[in-house]
Design an enzyme around this catalytic site. Structure first.
Site, PDB file in Angstrom:
ATOM      1  CG  HIS A  86      -1.943  -1.116   1.186  1.00  0.00           C
ATOM      2  ND1 HIS A  86      -3.100  -1.081   0.440  1.00  0.00           N
ATOM      3  CD2 HIS A  86      -1.926  -2.321   1.811  1.00  0.00           C
ATOM      4  CE1 HIS A  86      -3.765  -2.217   0.620  1.00  0.00           C
ATOM      5  NE2 HIS A  86      -3.067  -2.993   1.434  1.00  0.00           N
ATOM      6  CG  ASN A 146      -7.972  -4.813   0.697  1.00  0.00           C
ATOM      7  OD1 ASN A 146      -7.219  -3.875   0.947  1.00  0.00           O
ATOM      8  ND2 ASN A 146      -7.649  -6.060   0.954  1.00  0.00           N
ATOM      9  CG  HIS A 177      -3.414  -1.153  15.156  1.00  0.00           C
ATOM     10  ND1 HIS A 177      -3.248  -2.448  14.717  1.00  0.00           N
ATOM     11  CD2 HIS A 177      -3.396  -1.223  16.522  1.00  0.00           C
ATOM     12  CE1 HIS A 177      -3.122  -3.251  15.760  1.00  0.00           C
ATOM     13  NE2 HIS A 177      -3.218  -2.538  16.849  1.00  0.00           N
ATOM     14  CE1 TYR A 237      -3.126  -2.409   8.429  1.00  0.00           C
ATOM     15  CE2 TYR A 237      -2.898  -4.740   8.906  1.00  0.00           C
ATOM     16  CZ  TYR A 237      -3.304  -3.722   8.060  1.00  0.00           C
ATOM     17  OH  TYR A 237      -3.882  -4.022   6.857  1.00  0.00           O
TER      18      TYR A 237
END
Length: 719
Positions: free
Chosen positions: A91, A164, A356, A379
């Site tokens: 990403h 997503n 996160h 994360y």
């Protein structure tokens, strides 16, 4: 057999200090210590411990939560998290915007989270969209999954919904995440291809891990090529648990529904944009906000019973490779997100924002999905390297909009000036402050739930079905969408060198759908294998083609004009579509301002810079001549633009003599989606905006896929 290495890629030989090959065991060992290599036939930890399994995290029972004692999971994920400095490992290529989320109040029955439950409550947000595989310098329009991450700055603390544009994922267990990303990233020897999955290692991985099949079908569909972030759905992927004020629980899946509809690029558009405007999605988002065409999305939830089985209609809700069709559980809308401000500084905001999945508030909890369990660790760990230490939450873009008193001290980049003497609880020197909060005082208290089972590295039997939902997806979309999926597989596998990988992937597809496998095999020139495709119920909601016109706000019309064009007609068209939020851009042979009588028009694009991908429709203005007012070179550029728009299924129109320009490009009024009129009238503009609302002229698709280009008029061919 492993792929053969080229002659210049042989593994390094242990050598003595003078460079000579050394056979002596002691000296060989010393050289190995000086220049360590990866060797041995067994997979080991970084300490050399042989590992029996690298596909399953250590869980309490086959469907239980992941254990912190899984040292292999933590080592593998931690190393992966720290592979890139300072760029995100995945990403990395992103764009973002500020906005506001307003609750409809309709979620109050299932959650006590105030930002969702209180009607009319407005919560500031920061939303980041991204591609997954590419580096920060890659193109926006590559075929890839897109990230859709929203940070809610609620009064109870920050909430991050990190999802997503595809509702499922490649893998079922987070321990495989480094593997699937390593497989998709560029080859380590040549660092190519950038931001693409069309290469051997990706298809080697997904053909061997057939749980990826469902996500692969989505990625090869039009969903892998979104038209813009404004017309892209978002999904939370996992199943979450919501808790209401009475303590009753429900399982839910989160959905973002774009108000502008769900639309994609066609493959040629994506390729053109990657070359002529690699910042296509980033520019589109920023320009839309600047123009006041604010992107909007409605947040919805599928509410499912929390009956202890974690299943619904035979679907395992802890399996992130499965979705719940909307036909079985309708999406209930609970709020609206509006993106209304661009970042002031890309690095300070878009690059430094840290999401996160564990950023939650009372009323929202996680489940035992093994992919989610790994994300809860990964994360947070990633930010320690990427943002230079543990105090990244103090950066302005990450800072909560509510009081913070965390008892966390020191560390790199500490900017808080802590008071008091005691950084611990309980204490007496600071009068026992800060206090811990009971549930009634807003404390985050998880619902008690039984956890039992053998400590195993395994998946439940319900995770074994890798093909049913992939088959449901392929058979539920329209014929043109299926044709696009076939083309995508043919392109991607056509870039694979290893024939065995192609044949293996064809066998996977044969277990999804015989038609799909046969069509892809024919395109590759390989025999179609036999398979055992499942019988499945269809879910028409999975198709993104629209049959009823949708909103047109934020769309763009390109108007081709020569130096003597009907500027009055352009002005009438501009005013008509502007009232609907549509932007009109004039395309002319040269820049500057066009003058004709009392009318003037600013030229926003020239024939040299305009391409079809930028426009949702292309119109030729009256009095624009294919030869008299345009040089041959300009005429050819106009023909290219019109034929691209025709192939890309865009609505095309002209008024007056502008129809001659369309005809010179081989496009006439009897073609689907072509509108010709004598002048700009209300009927003309109404029909044009109606076509815009359908996004594409799908009736033209079969003809376009059979023919690469429309014929060029002989008068335009230079002699």
């Amino acid at each position: 057999m492993p792929t053969a290495r080229h002659s210049d890629q042989a593994a390094s030989r242990s050598a003595a200090a003078n460079g000579a090959a050394e056979d002596n065991a002691a000296e060989d060992n010393a050289a190995r210590l000086a220049a360590p290599t990866q060797e041995g036939v067994y997979l080991t930890s970084a300490q050399g411990l042989r590992l029996p399994d690298t596909d399953h995290s250590l869980k309490v029972g086959e469907r239980g939560p992941t254990l912190l004692e899984d040292f292999h999971l933590r080592e593998k994920i931690t190393h992966f998290d720290h592979e890139r400095i300072p760029e995100r490992v995945v990403h990395a290529r992103g764009a973002a915007a500020h906005g506001v989320f307003e609750s409809y109040g309709t979620a109050a029955s299932v959650t006590k989270a105030r930002f969702l439950a209180v009607k009319g409550r407005q919560t500031p947000v920061f939303t980041r969209f991204s591609a997954v595989l590419g580096s920060r310098g890659s193109a926006d329009t590559v075929r890839d999954t897109r990230g859709f991450a929203v940070k809610f700055y609620t009064s109870e603390g920050n909430v991050d919904l990190v999802g997503n544009n595809i509702p499922v994922f490649f893998i079922q267990d987070g321990i495989k995440f480094p593997d699937v990303i390593h497989a998709g990233k560029p080859r380590p020897d040549r660092e190519i291809p950038q931001a693409q999955s069309a290469h051997d290692t990706f298809w080697d991985f997904v053909s061997l891990h057939t749980e990826a099949t469902h996500h692969v079908l989505w990625n090869m569909s039009d969903r892998g090529l979104p038209r813009s972030y404004r017309t892209m759905e978002g999904f939370g992927v996992h199943t979450f648990r919501l808790v209401n004020e009475e303590g009753l629980t429900s399982l839910v899946k989160f959905h973002w529904k774009p108000v502008s509809g769900v639309h994609s690029l066609v493959w040629e558009e994506a390729q053109i944009a990657a070359g002529v405007d690699p910042d296509f999605h980033r520019r589109d988002l920023a320009d839309a906000i600047d123009a006041g065409a604010f992107p909007e999305y409605e947040l919805g939830i599928q509410v499912l019973p929390d009956d202890g089985t974690h299943t619904f209609e035979g679907i395992d809700l802890l399996d992130p490779t499965k979705l719940v069709p909307e036909e079985l559980a309708p999406v209930q809308l609970i709020g609206r997100l509006t993106l209304n401000a661009n970042p002031t500084n890309y690095f300070a905001e878009t690059e430094q924002v840290a999401f996160h999945t564990g950023n939650l508030v009372p009323g929202i909890e996680v489940t035992d999905d093994p992919l989610m369990q790994a994300r809860l660790f990964s994360y947070l760990d990633t930010q320690l390297t990427r943002l230079g230490g543990p105090n990244f939450t103090q950066l302005p873009i990450n800072r909560p909009h509510c009081p913070v008193n965390d008892l966390l001290r020191d560390g790199a980049h500490q900017s808080a000036i802590h008071t008091g003497l005691a950084a611990y609880l309980p204490n007496s020197v600071d009068e026992g402050l800060p206090l811990v909060a009971a549930e009634a005082e807003g404390g985050y208290v998880q619902r008690e739930r039984p956890v039992e089972g053998r400590v195993v590295r395994a998946n439940p039997v319900s995770f074994d079905d890798h093909f049913s939902q992939a088959a449901m997806f392929y058979r539920s979309v329209s014929p043109i969408e299926r044709a696009h999926i076939v083309e995508a597989f043919a392109f991607e596998l056509g870039k694979v060198y290893d024939k065995a990988i192609k044949e293996r992937q064809l066998r996977v597809l044969a277990n999804v759908d015989a038609d799909l496998s046969a069509r892809v095999a024919a395109a590759l020139g390989l025999p179609a294998p036999d398979g055992s495709p499942p019988d499945v119920a269809l879910a028409p909601s999975l198709s993104q083609l629209v049959t009823e016109p949708g909103p047109v706000a934020g769309r763009r019309i390109g108007v081709i004009a020569s130096l003597d064009a009907d500027l009055g007609g352009i002005d009438k068209l501009r005013k008509a579509v502007a009232s609907l939020g549509v932007q009109l851009l004039v395309v002319a042979p040269v820049g500057g301002v066009l003058h004709h009588g009392r009318h003037t028009e600013v030229v926003e694009r020239t024939n040299l810079t305009a391409r079809s991908v930028e426009f949702d429709a292309v119109v030729v203005a009256g009095d624009t001549s294919p030869r008299d007012a345009l040089q041959v070179a300009d005429a050819l550029k106009v023909t290219l633009l019109l034929q691209e728009a025709y192939r890309h299924l865009k609505p095309l129109a002209a008024w007056g003599s502008g129809a001659r320009v369309l005809a010179a490009a081989g496009i006439t009024a009897d073609h689907a989606g072509v509108l010709v009129a004598d002048a700009v009238t209300k009927t003309f503009t109404d029909r044009l905006t109606l076509a815009l609302g359908l996004h594409r002229v799908w009736d033209r698709a079969e003809e376009v896929m059979a023919n690469a280009t429309a014929p060029v008029h002989p008068d335009l061919v230079p002699h």
